[in-house]
Design a protein around this motif. Sequence first.
Motif, PDB file in Angstrom:
ATOM      1  N   ARG A  52       0.939  -1.223   0.089  1.00 21.26           N
ATOM      2  CA  ARG A  52      -0.039   0.037   0.141  1.00 21.26           C
ATOM      3  C   ARG A  52       0.845   1.183  -0.165  1.00 21.26           C
ATOM      4  NH1 ARG A  52      -2.389   3.918   3.965  1.00 21.26           N
ATOM      5  NH2 ARG A  52      -3.481   5.376   2.517  1.00 21.26           N
ATOM      6  N   ILE A  53       0.622   2.069  -0.858  1.00 18.72           N
ATOM      7  CA  ILE A  53       1.393   3.352  -1.180  1.00 18.72           C
ATOM      8  C   ILE A  53       0.467   4.605  -1.391  1.00 18.72           C
ATOM      9  CG2 ILE A  53       1.864   3.000  -3.539  1.00 18.72           C
ATOM     10  CD1 ILE A  53       5.079   3.454  -2.882  1.00 18.72           C
ATOM     11  N   ASN A  54       1.238   5.661  -0.620  1.00 23.59           N
ATOM     12  CA  ASN A  54       0.288   6.965  -0.860  1.00 23.59           C
ATOM     13  C   ASN A  54       1.314   7.635  -1.880  1.00 23.59           C
ATOM     14  OD1 ASN A  54      -0.690   9.449  -0.645  1.00 23.59           O
ATOM     15  ND2 ASN A  54      -1.226   9.349   1.546  1.00 23.59           N
ATOM     16  N   PRO A  55       1.065   7.746  -3.069  1.00 22.66           N
ATOM     17  CA  PRO A  55       2.067   8.333  -3.835  1.00 22.66           C
ATOM     18  C   PRO A  55       1.986  10.055  -3.754  1.00 22.66           C
ATOM     19  CG  PRO A  55       0.590   7.043  -5.275  1.00 22.66           C
ATOM     20  CD  PRO A  55      -0.041   7.148  -3.724  1.00 22.66           C
ATOM     21  N   GLY A  56       1.261  10.499  -3.149  1.00 23.19           N
ATOM     22  CA  GLY A  56       1.236  11.975  -2.670  1.00 23.19           C
ATOM     23  C   GLY A  56       1.932  12.193  -1.743  1.00 23.19           C
ATOM     24  N   ASN A  57       2.616  11.269  -0.902  1.00 25.83           N
ATOM     25  CA  ASN A  57       3.500  11.694  -0.125  1.00 25.83           C
ATOM     26  C   ASN A  57       4.838  10.902  -0.060  1.00 25.83           C
ATOM     27  OD1 ASN A  57       3.439   9.318   1.408  1.00 25.83           O
ATOM     28  ND2 ASN A  57       2.124   9.818   2.977  1.00 25.83           N
ATOM     29  N   ILE A  58       5.151  10.521  -1.311  1.00 27.09           N
ATOM     30  CA  ILE A  58       6.407   9.932  -1.387  1.00 27.09           C
ATOM     31  C   ILE A  58       7.555  10.799  -2.352  1.00 27.09           C
ATOM     32  CG2 ILE A  58       6.032   7.449  -1.014  1.00 27.09           C
ATOM     33  CD1 ILE A  58       6.404   7.121  -4.045  1.00 27.09           C
ATOM     34  N   GLY A  59       7.187  12.087  -2.622  1.00 31.54           N
ATOM     35  CA  GLY A  59       8.109  12.954  -2.912  1.00 31.54           C
ATOM     36  C   GLY A  59       8.064  13.217  -4.436  1.00 31.54           C
ATOM     37  N   SER A  60       8.012  12.207  -5.362  1.00 32.67           N
ATOM     38  CA  SER A  60       8.016  12.385  -7.129  1.00 32.67           C
ATOM     39  C   SER A  60       7.556  11.331  -7.699  1.00 32.67           C
ATOM     40  CB  SER A  60       9.573  12.817  -7.389  1.00 32.67           C
ATOM     41  OG  SER A  60      10.298  11.460  -7.334  1.00 32.67           O
ATOM     42  N   ASN A  61       7.288  11.581  -8.843  1.00 32.25           N
ATOM     43  CA  ASN A  61       6.538  10.518  -9.765  1.00 32.25           C
ATOM     44  C   ASN A  61       7.669   9.423 -10.150  1.00 32.25           C
ATOM     45  OD1 ASN A  61       3.960  11.916  -9.629  1.00 32.25           O
ATOM     46  ND2 ASN A  61       4.208  12.639 -11.815  1.00 32.25           N
ATOM     47  N   ASP A  62       8.938  10.023 -10.033  1.00 28.99           N
ATOM     48  CA  ASP A  62      10.019   9.025 -10.453  1.00 28.99           C
ATOM     49  C   ASP A  62      10.295   8.008  -9.320  1.00 28.99           C
ATOM     50  OD1 ASP A  62      12.289   8.273 -12.072  1.00 28.99           O
ATOM     51  OD2 ASP A  62      13.524   8.671 -10.119  1.00 28.99           O
ATOM     52  N   ARG A  63       9.995   8.606  -8.123  1.00 29.17           N
ATOM     53  CA  ARG A  63      10.133   7.606  -7.146  1.00 29.17           C
ATOM     54  C   ARG A  63       8.775   6.301  -7.026  1.00 29.17           C
ATOM     55  NH1 ARG A  63      11.949  11.571  -2.014  1.00 29.17           N
ATOM     56  NH2 ARG A  63      13.925  11.765  -3.020  1.00 29.17           N
ATOM     57  N   PHE A  64       7.792   7.099  -7.410  1.00 26.33           N
ATOM     58  CA  PHE A  64       6.808   6.288  -7.621  1.00 26.33           C
ATOM     59  C   PHE A  64       6.797   5.111  -8.732  1.00 26.33           C
ATOM     60  CE2 PHE A  64       2.314   5.499  -9.480  1.00 26.33           C
ATOM     61  CZ  PHE A  64       2.085   4.663  -8.527  1.00 26.33           C
ATOM     62  N   ARG A  65       7.404   5.688  -9.951  1.00 27.14           N
ATOM     63  CA  ARG A  65       7.807   4.634 -10.978  1.00 27.14           C
ATOM     64  C   ARG A  65       8.629   3.363 -10.431  1.00 27.14           C
ATOM     65  NH1 ARG A  65       6.080   6.146 -16.026  1.00 27.14           N
ATOM     66  NH2 ARG A  65       5.452   8.150 -16.332  1.00 27.14           N
ATOM     67  N   GLN A  66       9.400   3.917  -9.786  1.00 26.34           N
ATOM     68  CA  GLN A  66      10.721   2.912  -9.193  1.00 26.34           C
ATOM     69  C   GLN A  66       9.812   1.735  -8.529  1.00 26.34           C
ATOM     70  OE1 GLN A  66      14.453   4.057  -7.433  1.00 26.34           O
ATOM     71  NE2 GLN A  66      13.921   6.209  -8.316  1.00 26.34           N
ATOM     72  N   VAL A  67       9.016   2.384  -7.511  1.00 26.49           N
ATOM     73  CA  VAL A  67       8.387   1.312  -6.907  1.00 26.49           C
ATOM     74  C   VAL A  67       7.527   0.384  -7.754  1.00 26.49           C
ATOM     75  CG1 VAL A  67       6.489   1.006  -4.667  1.00 26.49           C
ATOM     76  CG2 VAL A  67       8.086   2.951  -4.609  1.00 26.49           C
ATOM     77  N   VAL A  68       6.605   1.345  -8.534  1.00 27.63           N
ATOM     78  CA  VAL A  68       5.886   0.304  -9.736  1.00 27.63           C
ATOM     79  C   VAL A  68       6.629  -0.581 -10.308  1.00 27.63           C
ATOM     80  CG1 VAL A  68       4.410   0.772 -11.548  1.00 27.63           C
ATOM     81  CG2 VAL A  68       4.114   2.097  -9.681  1.00 27.63           C
ATOM     82  N   ARG A  69       7.819  -0.271 -10.783  1.00 23.03           N
ATOM     83  CA  ARG A  69       8.664  -1.298 -11.490  1.00 23.03           C
ATOM     84  C   ARG A  69       8.823  -2.282 -11.003  1.00 23.03           C
ATOM     85  NH1 ARG A  69      12.205   3.345 -13.533  1.00 23.03           N
ATOM     86  NH2 ARG A  69      10.903   4.218 -15.008  1.00 23.03           N
ATOM     87  N   LYS A  70       9.513  -2.306  -9.478  1.00 24.98           N
ATOM     88  CA  LYS A  70       9.802  -3.354  -8.581  1.00 24.98           C
ATOM     89  C   LYS A  70       8.583  -4.117  -8.354  1.00 24.98           C
ATOM     90  CE  LYS A  70      12.941  -4.736  -4.990  1.00 24.98           C
ATOM     91  NZ  LYS A  70      13.804  -4.208  -4.161  1.00 24.98           N
ATOM     92  N   ALA A  71       7.290  -3.460  -8.009  1.00 21.16           N
ATOM     93  CA  ALA A  71       6.174  -4.386  -7.873  1.00 21.16           C
ATOM     94  C   ALA A  71       5.852  -5.223  -8.980  1.00 21.16           C
ATOM     95  CB  ALA A  71       4.989  -3.500  -7.281  1.00 21.16           C
TER      96      ALA A  71
END
Length: 404
Positions: A117-136
Amino acid sequence: MPRFDLSLLEHAQKVPGKPRHKTREVRVGDLVFGGDNPIWVQSMTTTDTFDVEATIAQIHLLEEAGCELVRVTVPKPEDAGALSKIRERISIPLICDIHFDYKMALAALDHPVDKIRINPGNIGSNDRFRQVVRKAKDRGIPMRIGVNAGSLERDLCEKYEFPCPPAMVESALRYIEIAESEGYDQIIISLKSSDVLVAVDAYRLFAKLADYPTHIGITEAGKPPYAVTKSAAGLSPILLDGIGDTIRISLLGDPVPEIAAAFDILQATQRRVRRPELIACPTCGRLAIDLEKIIAELEVRLKGKQLPVKISVLGCVVNGPGEAKEADIGIAAGNGQGMIFRNGEMVRRVPEAEIVDALMVELADWEKANAHRLVSPGKPLAQKGVEGIGRRKLPVVAGENPRR
Ligand code: SF4
Protein backbone atom coordinates in the motif's frame (compact mmCIF):
# COMPACT_ATOMS: atom_id res chain seq x y z
CA MET A 1 -55.92 15.30 -12.71
CA PRO A 2 -54.68 12.72 -10.14
CA ARG A 3 -52.72 14.14 -7.21
CA PHE A 4 -49.71 11.82 -7.93
CA ASP A 5 -48.36 10.44 -11.16
CA LEU A 6 -48.14 6.69 -10.54
CA SER A 7 -46.72 5.81 -13.95
CA LEU A 8 -43.20 6.08 -12.53
CA LEU A 9 -44.00 3.28 -10.08
CA GLU A 10 -45.15 0.95 -12.84
CA HIS A 11 -41.67 1.03 -14.34
CA ALA A 12 -39.75 1.09 -11.06
CA GLN A 13 -37.53 -1.87 -10.18
CA LYS A 14 -39.45 -4.06 -7.74
CA VAL A 15 -36.53 -6.01 -6.31
CA PRO A 16 -34.44 -3.36 -4.56
CA GLY A 17 -30.69 -2.90 -4.75
CA LYS A 18 -27.99 -2.35 -7.32
CA PRO A 19 -25.58 -4.90 -8.75
CA ARG A 20 -21.88 -4.73 -7.94
CA HIS A 21 -19.92 -2.15 -9.89
CA LYS A 22 -18.07 -4.02 -12.63
CA THR A 23 -14.36 -4.00 -11.96
CA ARG A 24 -11.41 -5.94 -13.22
CA GLU A 25 -9.99 -8.61 -10.90
CA VAL A 26 -6.73 -8.31 -8.96
CA ARG A 27 -5.21 -11.22 -7.07
CA VAL A 28 -3.76 -10.66 -3.58
CA GLY A 29 -2.24 -13.86 -2.21
CA ASP A 30 -4.97 -16.47 -2.49
CA LEU A 31 -7.78 -13.87 -2.62
CA VAL A 32 -9.17 -12.28 -5.75
CA PHE A 33 -10.43 -8.72 -5.45
CA GLY A 34 -13.10 -7.14 -7.63
CA GLY A 35 -15.51 -8.66 -10.11
CA ASP A 36 -18.06 -10.87 -8.35
CA ASN A 37 -15.67 -11.86 -5.60
CA PRO A 38 -16.54 -11.31 -1.93
CA ILE A 39 -15.75 -7.96 -0.37
CA TRP A 40 -12.77 -8.98 1.75
CA VAL A 41 -12.43 -7.71 5.31
CA GLN A 42 -9.08 -6.33 6.35
CA SER A 43 -7.44 -4.58 9.25
CA MET A 44 -4.11 -3.14 10.32
CA THR A 45 -1.87 -3.94 13.26
CA THR A 46 -1.02 -1.35 15.91
CA THR A 47 2.26 -2.93 17.04
CA ASP A 48 5.81 -1.97 16.06
CA THR A 49 6.22 -4.17 13.01
CA PHE A 50 9.82 -5.00 13.95
CA ASP A 51 8.45 -6.53 17.16
CA VAL A 52 7.74 -9.79 15.36
CA GLU A 53 6.20 -11.65 18.30
CA ALA A 54 3.82 -8.85 19.26
CA THR A 55 2.83 -8.29 15.62
CA ILE A 56 2.18 -11.97 14.97
CA ALA A 57 0.20 -12.27 18.22
CA GLN A 58 -2.03 -9.41 17.15
CA ILE A 59 -2.44 -10.82 13.64
CA HIS A 60 -3.47 -14.17 15.13
CA LEU A 61 -6.17 -12.40 17.17
CA LEU A 62 -7.35 -10.66 14.01
CA GLU A 63 -7.39 -13.96 12.11
CA GLU A 64 -9.47 -15.55 14.88
CA ALA A 65 -11.94 -12.68 14.57
CA GLY A 66 -12.28 -13.37 10.83
CA CYS A 67 -9.82 -10.87 9.35
CA GLU A 68 -8.97 -11.93 5.80
CA LEU A 69 -5.89 -9.84 5.08
CA VAL A 70 -3.75 -7.68 7.27
CA ARG A 71 -1.59 -4.59 6.86
CA VAL A 72 1.51 -3.70 8.81
CA THR A 73 3.31 -0.38 8.74
CA VAL A 74 6.89 -0.21 7.45
CA PRO A 75 8.46 3.08 8.50
CA LYS A 76 11.99 1.78 9.22
CA PRO A 77 14.46 -0.75 7.74
CA GLU A 78 14.01 -3.05 10.76
CA ASP A 79 10.27 -3.16 10.03
CA ALA A 80 10.96 -4.23 6.45
CA GLY A 81 13.39 -6.80 7.85
CA ALA A 82 10.62 -8.39 9.92
CA LEU A 83 8.22 -8.97 7.02
CA SER A 84 9.49 -12.42 5.97
CA LYS A 85 9.33 -13.73 9.54
CA ILE A 86 5.79 -12.39 9.97
CA ARG A 87 4.60 -13.75 6.63
CA GLU A 88 5.88 -17.23 7.49
CA ARG A 89 3.77 -17.50 10.62
CA ILE A 90 0.41 -16.11 9.52
CA SER A 91 -2.16 -17.63 7.22
CA ILE A 92 -3.71 -14.54 5.64
CA PRO A 93 -2.20 -12.23 2.99
CA LEU A 94 0.22 -9.62 4.34
CA ILE A 95 0.21 -6.01 3.14
CA CYS A 96 3.06 -3.61 3.78
CA ASP A 97 2.03 0.00 4.35
CA ILE A 98 4.39 2.72 3.11
CA HIS A 99 4.39 6.47 3.63
CA PHE A 100 6.99 9.12 2.75
CA ASP A 101 10.00 6.91 2.08
CA TYR A 102 10.01 5.11 -1.26
CA LYS A 103 13.18 3.28 -0.16
CA MET A 104 11.05 1.50 2.48
CA ALA A 105 8.74 0.41 -0.32
CA LEU A 106 11.68 -0.96 -2.30
CA ALA A 107 13.02 -2.70 0.82
CA ALA A 108 9.61 -4.19 1.69
CA LEU A 109 9.26 -5.56 -1.83
CA ASP A 110 12.36 -7.72 -1.21
CA HIS A 111 10.16 -9.75 1.14
CA PRO A 112 7.31 -12.14 0.31
CA VAL A 113 4.54 -9.61 0.94
CA ASP A 114 1.22 -10.14 -0.82
CA LYS A 115 0.45 -6.48 -1.50
CA ILE A 116 1.95 -3.06 -1.01
CA ARG A 117 0.00 0.00 0.00
CA ILE A 118 1.53 3.27 -1.04
CA ASN A 119 0.39 6.86 -0.84
CA PRO A 120 2.02 8.36 -3.94
CA GLY A 121 1.05 11.84 -2.81
CA ASN A 122 3.57 11.74 0.02
CA ILE A 123 6.59 9.94 -1.44
CA GLY A 124 8.12 12.96 -3.12
CA SER A 125 8.12 12.48 -6.88
CA ASN A 126 6.62 10.59 -9.77
CA ASP A 127 10.02 9.10 -10.50
CA ARG A 128 10.10 7.50 -7.05
CA PHE A 129 6.61 6.17 -7.59
CA ARG A 130 7.73 4.69 -10.91
CA GLN A 131 10.62 2.91 -9.21
CA VAL A 132 8.21 1.30 -6.74
CA VAL A 133 5.81 0.36 -9.56
CA ARG A 134 8.62 -1.26 -11.56
CA LYS A 135 9.74 -3.33 -8.61
CA ALA A 136 6.17 -4.38 -7.73
CA LYS A 137 5.70 -5.38 -11.36
CA ASP A 138 8.94 -7.40 -11.39
CA ARG A 139 7.96 -9.16 -8.17
CA GLY A 140 4.35 -9.74 -9.29
CA ILE A 141 3.00 -7.93 -6.24
CA PRO A 142 -0.26 -5.93 -6.41
CA MET A 143 -0.48 -2.40 -5.08
CA ARG A 144 -3.04 -0.26 -3.37
CA ILE A 145 -2.73 3.34 -4.43
CA GLY A 146 -4.05 5.03 -1.34
CA VAL A 147 -5.26 8.53 -1.99
CA ASN A 148 -6.00 10.38 1.22
CA ALA A 149 -7.73 13.76 1.51
CA GLY A 150 -5.26 14.63 4.27
CA SER A 151 -2.19 14.25 2.05
CA LEU A 152 -3.30 15.29 -1.39
CA GLU A 153 -0.74 16.80 -3.79
CA ARG A 154 -0.41 20.54 -3.57
CA ASP A 155 -1.13 21.21 -7.26
CA LEU A 156 -4.47 19.41 -7.00
CA CYS A 157 -5.42 21.27 -3.83
CA GLU A 158 -4.64 24.50 -5.69
CA LYS A 159 -6.50 23.47 -8.83
CA TYR A 160 -9.64 22.42 -6.94
CA GLU A 161 -9.12 24.85 -4.00
CA PHE A 162 -9.33 22.14 -1.33
CA PRO A 163 -9.14 18.30 -1.07
CA CYS A 164 -12.54 17.69 -2.59
CA PRO A 165 -13.81 14.51 -4.32
CA PRO A 166 -12.75 15.54 -7.86
CA ALA A 167 -9.27 16.41 -6.62
CA MET A 168 -8.95 13.01 -4.95
CA VAL A 169 -10.17 11.19 -8.03
CA GLU A 170 -7.80 13.12 -10.29
CA SER A 171 -4.96 12.10 -7.98
CA ALA A 172 -5.93 8.42 -8.25
CA LEU A 173 -6.26 8.62 -12.04
CA ARG A 174 -2.90 10.36 -12.30
CA TYR A 175 -1.12 7.49 -10.56
CA ILE A 176 -3.07 4.83 -12.39
CA GLU A 177 -1.90 6.43 -15.64
CA ILE A 178 1.72 6.40 -14.49
CA ALA A 179 1.48 2.77 -13.39
CA GLU A 180 -0.20 1.74 -16.63
CA SER A 181 2.54 3.52 -18.60
CA GLU A 182 4.94 1.12 -16.86
CA GLY A 183 2.80 -1.82 -18.01
CA TYR A 184 1.45 -2.39 -14.48
CA ASP A 185 -2.23 -2.76 -13.67
CA GLN A 186 -2.37 -4.86 -10.50
CA ILE A 187 -3.94 -1.91 -8.76
CA ILE A 188 -6.55 -1.36 -6.06
CA ILE A 189 -7.61 2.20 -5.26
CA SER A 190 -8.67 3.87 -2.05
CA LEU A 191 -10.02 7.41 -1.70
CA LYS A 192 -10.09 7.99 1.99
CA SER A 193 -11.42 10.91 3.90
CA SER A 194 -12.51 11.37 7.47
CA ASP A 195 -15.45 13.32 6.05
CA VAL A 196 -18.27 10.95 5.14
CA LEU A 197 -19.67 13.21 2.41
CA VAL A 198 -16.28 13.60 0.73
CA ALA A 199 -15.57 9.87 0.83
CA VAL A 200 -18.97 8.86 -0.58
CA ASP A 201 -18.75 11.32 -3.48
CA ALA A 202 -15.12 10.42 -4.20
CA TYR A 203 -15.86 6.70 -4.51
CA ARG A 204 -18.96 7.34 -6.62
CA LEU A 205 -17.04 9.66 -8.94
CA PHE A 206 -14.15 7.23 -9.27
CA ALA A 207 -16.50 4.36 -10.14
CA LYS A 208 -17.87 6.41 -13.04
CA LEU A 209 -14.42 6.82 -14.50
CA ALA A 210 -12.46 3.65 -13.79
CA ASP A 211 -12.87 -0.08 -13.35
CA TYR A 212 -10.17 -0.81 -10.80
CA PRO A 213 -11.28 -2.54 -7.56
CA THR A 214 -11.58 -0.29 -4.54
CA HIS A 215 -10.61 -0.51 -0.91
CA ILE A 216 -13.26 1.39 1.02
CA GLY A 217 -13.15 2.95 4.44
CA ILE A 218 -13.81 6.12 6.39
CA THR A 219 -10.40 7.06 7.64
CA GLU A 220 -9.70 8.20 11.19
CA ALA A 221 -13.27 7.48 12.19
CA GLY A 222 -12.26 7.83 15.83
CA LYS A 223 -13.50 6.07 18.90
CA PRO A 224 -16.27 3.45 18.96
CA PRO A 225 -19.22 3.35 19.19
CA TYR A 226 -19.57 6.61 17.21
CA ALA A 227 -16.76 5.54 14.86
CA VAL A 228 -18.71 2.41 13.89
CA THR A 229 -21.87 4.42 13.25
CA LYS A 230 -19.89 6.97 11.24
CA SER A 231 -18.23 4.21 9.20
CA ALA A 232 -21.60 2.60 8.56
CA ALA A 233 -23.06 5.99 7.54
CA GLY A 234 -20.23 6.51 5.03
CA LEU A 235 -19.73 3.00 3.72
CA SER A 236 -23.36 1.99 3.32
CA PRO A 237 -24.13 4.38 0.44
CA ILE A 238 -20.95 3.26 -1.28
CA LEU A 239 -21.73 -0.43 -0.80
CA LEU A 240 -25.38 -0.01 -1.77
CA ASP A 241 -24.18 1.57 -5.02
CA GLY A 242 -22.29 -1.65 -5.65
CA ILE A 243 -18.89 -0.08 -5.03
CA GLY A 244 -16.17 -1.56 -2.82
CA ASP A 245 -14.11 -4.73 -3.06
CA THR A 246 -12.37 -4.74 0.30
CA ILE A 247 -13.28 -2.93 3.50
CA ARG A 248 -11.48 -1.62 6.51
CA ILE A 249 -13.14 0.02 9.49
CA SER A 250 -10.67 2.40 11.17
CA LEU A 251 -11.25 2.35 14.91
CA LEU A 252 -9.11 4.05 17.50
CA GLY A 253 -7.17 1.45 19.49
CA ASP A 254 -7.55 -2.33 19.38
CA PRO A 255 -8.12 -3.37 15.74
CA VAL A 256 -9.92 -6.65 16.56
CA PRO A 257 -13.41 -5.05 16.90
CA GLU A 258 -12.94 -3.63 13.38
CA ILE A 259 -13.62 -7.07 11.96
CA ALA A 260 -17.06 -7.60 13.51
CA ALA A 261 -18.01 -4.03 12.56
CA ALA A 262 -16.98 -4.60 8.93
CA PHE A 263 -18.94 -7.84 8.68
CA ASP A 264 -21.99 -6.20 10.27
CA ILE A 265 -21.93 -3.41 7.67
CA LEU A 266 -21.56 -5.95 4.86
CA GLN A 267 -24.40 -8.02 6.32
CA ALA A 268 -26.75 -5.03 6.77
CA THR A 269 -26.12 -3.82 3.21
CA GLN A 270 -26.53 -7.43 2.00
CA ARG A 271 -23.24 -7.25 0.17
CA ARG A 272 -21.82 -10.20 2.02
CA VAL A 273 -24.17 -12.28 4.08
CA ARG A 274 -22.47 -14.71 6.41
CA ARG A 275 -24.98 -15.45 9.13
CA PRO A 276 -28.74 -15.63 9.59
CA GLU A 277 -30.45 -12.24 9.59
CA LEU A 278 -32.65 -12.01 12.63
CA ILE A 279 -35.60 -9.61 12.37
CA ALA A 280 -37.00 -8.68 15.78
CA CYS A 281 -39.36 -5.87 16.68
CA PRO A 282 -38.46 -3.31 19.37
CA THR A 283 -41.49 -4.53 21.42
CA CYS A 284 -44.22 -2.30 22.78
CA GLY A 285 -47.37 -2.50 24.86
CA ARG A 286 -48.91 -4.96 22.40
CA LEU A 287 -46.20 -7.57 22.99
CA ALA A 288 -47.73 -11.06 23.25
CA ILE A 289 -44.60 -13.13 24.12
CA ASP A 290 -41.29 -12.71 25.99
CA LEU A 291 -39.48 -11.64 22.85
CA GLU A 292 -36.18 -10.64 24.49
CA LYS A 293 -35.84 -14.09 26.03
CA ILE A 294 -36.64 -15.80 22.75
CA ILE A 295 -34.17 -13.70 20.75
CA ALA A 296 -31.41 -14.25 23.34
CA GLU A 297 -31.96 -18.00 23.15
CA LEU A 298 -32.09 -17.94 19.36
CA GLU A 299 -28.84 -15.99 19.16
CA VAL A 300 -27.12 -18.70 21.19
CA ARG A 301 -28.60 -21.50 19.07
CA LEU A 302 -27.73 -19.73 15.79
CA LYS A 303 -24.12 -18.98 16.75
CA GLY A 304 -21.67 -20.20 14.12
CA LYS A 305 -24.38 -20.95 11.54
CA GLN A 306 -23.20 -19.48 8.24
CA LEU A 307 -26.55 -19.45 6.51
CA PRO A 308 -27.97 -16.63 4.39
CA VAL A 309 -31.43 -17.05 5.83
CA LYS A 310 -33.84 -14.38 7.05
CA ILE A 311 -35.68 -15.24 10.26
CA SER A 312 -38.37 -12.91 11.50
CA VAL A 313 -39.63 -13.03 15.08
CA LEU A 314 -42.20 -10.38 15.91
CA GLY A 315 -44.00 -9.80 19.14
CA CYS A 316 -47.62 -9.52 17.95
CA VAL A 317 -49.90 -9.73 14.96
CA VAL A 318 -49.60 -6.07 13.90
CA ASN A 319 -46.60 -6.58 11.59
CA GLY A 320 -45.77 -10.17 12.53
CA PRO A 321 -47.53 -12.03 9.70
CA GLY A 322 -46.40 -9.50 7.06
CA GLU A 323 -42.74 -9.68 8.10
CA ALA A 324 -42.92 -13.44 8.52
CA LYS A 325 -44.24 -13.83 4.98
CA GLU A 326 -41.26 -11.95 3.55
CA ALA A 327 -38.72 -13.90 5.60
CA ASP A 328 -37.55 -17.44 4.86
CA ILE A 329 -38.80 -18.46 8.29
CA GLY A 330 -41.02 -16.36 10.50
CA ILE A 331 -42.94 -16.20 13.72
CA ALA A 332 -45.83 -13.94 14.50
CA ALA A 333 -46.85 -14.07 18.14
CA GLY A 334 -50.34 -13.79 19.56
CA ASN A 335 -52.06 -15.02 22.72
CA GLY A 336 -48.97 -16.80 24.08
CA GLN A 337 -48.58 -18.71 20.83
CA GLY A 338 -46.41 -18.45 17.77
CA MET A 339 -47.65 -18.80 14.21
CA ILE A 340 -44.84 -20.35 12.22
CA PHE A 341 -44.33 -19.26 8.61
CA ARG A 342 -42.16 -20.97 6.06
CA ASN A 343 -41.54 -19.46 2.62
CA GLY A 344 -44.41 -17.07 3.12
CA GLU A 345 -47.01 -19.64 4.24
CA MET A 346 -48.34 -20.18 7.76
CA VAL A 347 -47.59 -23.83 8.52
CA ARG A 348 -48.49 -24.35 12.18
CA ARG A 349 -48.97 -22.82 15.64
CA VAL A 350 -46.82 -23.65 18.67
CA PRO A 351 -47.00 -22.62 22.35
CA GLU A 352 -44.59 -19.83 23.38
CA ALA A 353 -42.28 -22.27 25.20
CA GLU A 354 -41.72 -24.22 21.96
CA ILE A 355 -41.07 -21.29 19.62
CA VAL A 356 -37.26 -21.56 19.63
CA ASP A 357 -37.28 -25.34 19.11
CA ALA A 358 -39.80 -24.97 16.33
CA LEU A 359 -37.69 -22.33 14.60
CA MET A 360 -34.62 -24.56 14.80
CA VAL A 361 -36.57 -27.43 13.20
CA GLU A 362 -37.69 -25.10 10.41
CA LEU A 363 -34.10 -23.92 9.98
CA ALA A 364 -32.82 -27.49 9.63
CA ASP A 365 -35.50 -28.10 6.98
CA TRP A 366 -34.58 -24.87 5.18
CA GLU A 367 -30.92 -25.87 5.17
CA LYS A 368 -31.77 -29.27 3.68
CA ALA A 369 -34.09 -27.80 1.07
CA ASN A 370 -31.49 -25.19 0.05
CA ALA A 371 -28.40 -27.37 0.24
CA HIS A 372 -28.05 -27.41 -3.55
CA ARG A 373 -28.04 -23.58 -3.62
CA LEU A 374 -25.37 -23.11 -0.96
CA VAL A 375 -21.96 -23.30 -2.52
CA SER A 376 -18.97 -25.16 -1.10
CA PRO A 377 -20.12 -26.55 2.24
CA GLY A 378 -17.82 -25.33 4.98
CA LYS A 379 -17.08 -22.10 3.15
CA PRO A 380 -20.50 -21.31 1.81
CA LEU A 381 -20.51 -17.58 2.17
CA ALA A 382 -17.12 -16.60 0.85
CA GLN A 383 -17.91 -17.40 -2.73
CA LYS A 384 -18.70 -15.41 -5.80
CA GLY A 385 -22.17 -13.98 -6.13
CA VAL A 386 -23.12 -14.54 -2.49
CA GLU A 387 -25.23 -11.50 -1.81
CA GLY A 388 -28.67 -10.74 -0.53
CA ILE A 389 -30.93 -12.31 1.98
CA GLY A 390 -34.57 -13.21 2.43
CA ARG A 391 -37.10 -14.65 0.03
CA ARG A 392 -36.52 -11.98 -2.60
CA LYS A 393 -32.76 -12.13 -2.21
CA LEU A 394 -30.00 -11.78 -4.71
CA PRO A 395 -28.70 -15.23 -5.59
CA VAL A 396 -26.90 -17.17 -2.89
CA VAL A 397 -25.17 -19.40 -5.37
CA ALA A 398 -22.07 -19.03 -7.45
CA GLY A 399 -22.76 -18.03 -11.02
CA GLU A 400 -24.72 -15.45 -12.89
CA ASN A 401 -26.30 -12.64 -10.99
CA PRO A 402 -29.63 -12.24 -12.82
CA ARG A 403 -29.68 -8.53 -12.08
CA ARG A 404 -26.52 -7.81 -14.02
FE1 SF4 B 1 -45.32 -3.81 19.22
FE2 SF4 B 1 -46.30 -5.82 17.80
FE3 SF4 B 1 -44.83 -3.93 16.60
FE4 SF4 B 1 -43.66 -5.66 18.22
S1 SF4 B 1 -44.70 -6.13 16.27
S2 SF4 B 1 -43.37 -3.44 18.22
S3 SF4 B 1 -45.21 -5.97 19.77
S4 SF4 B 1 -46.81 -3.64 17.55
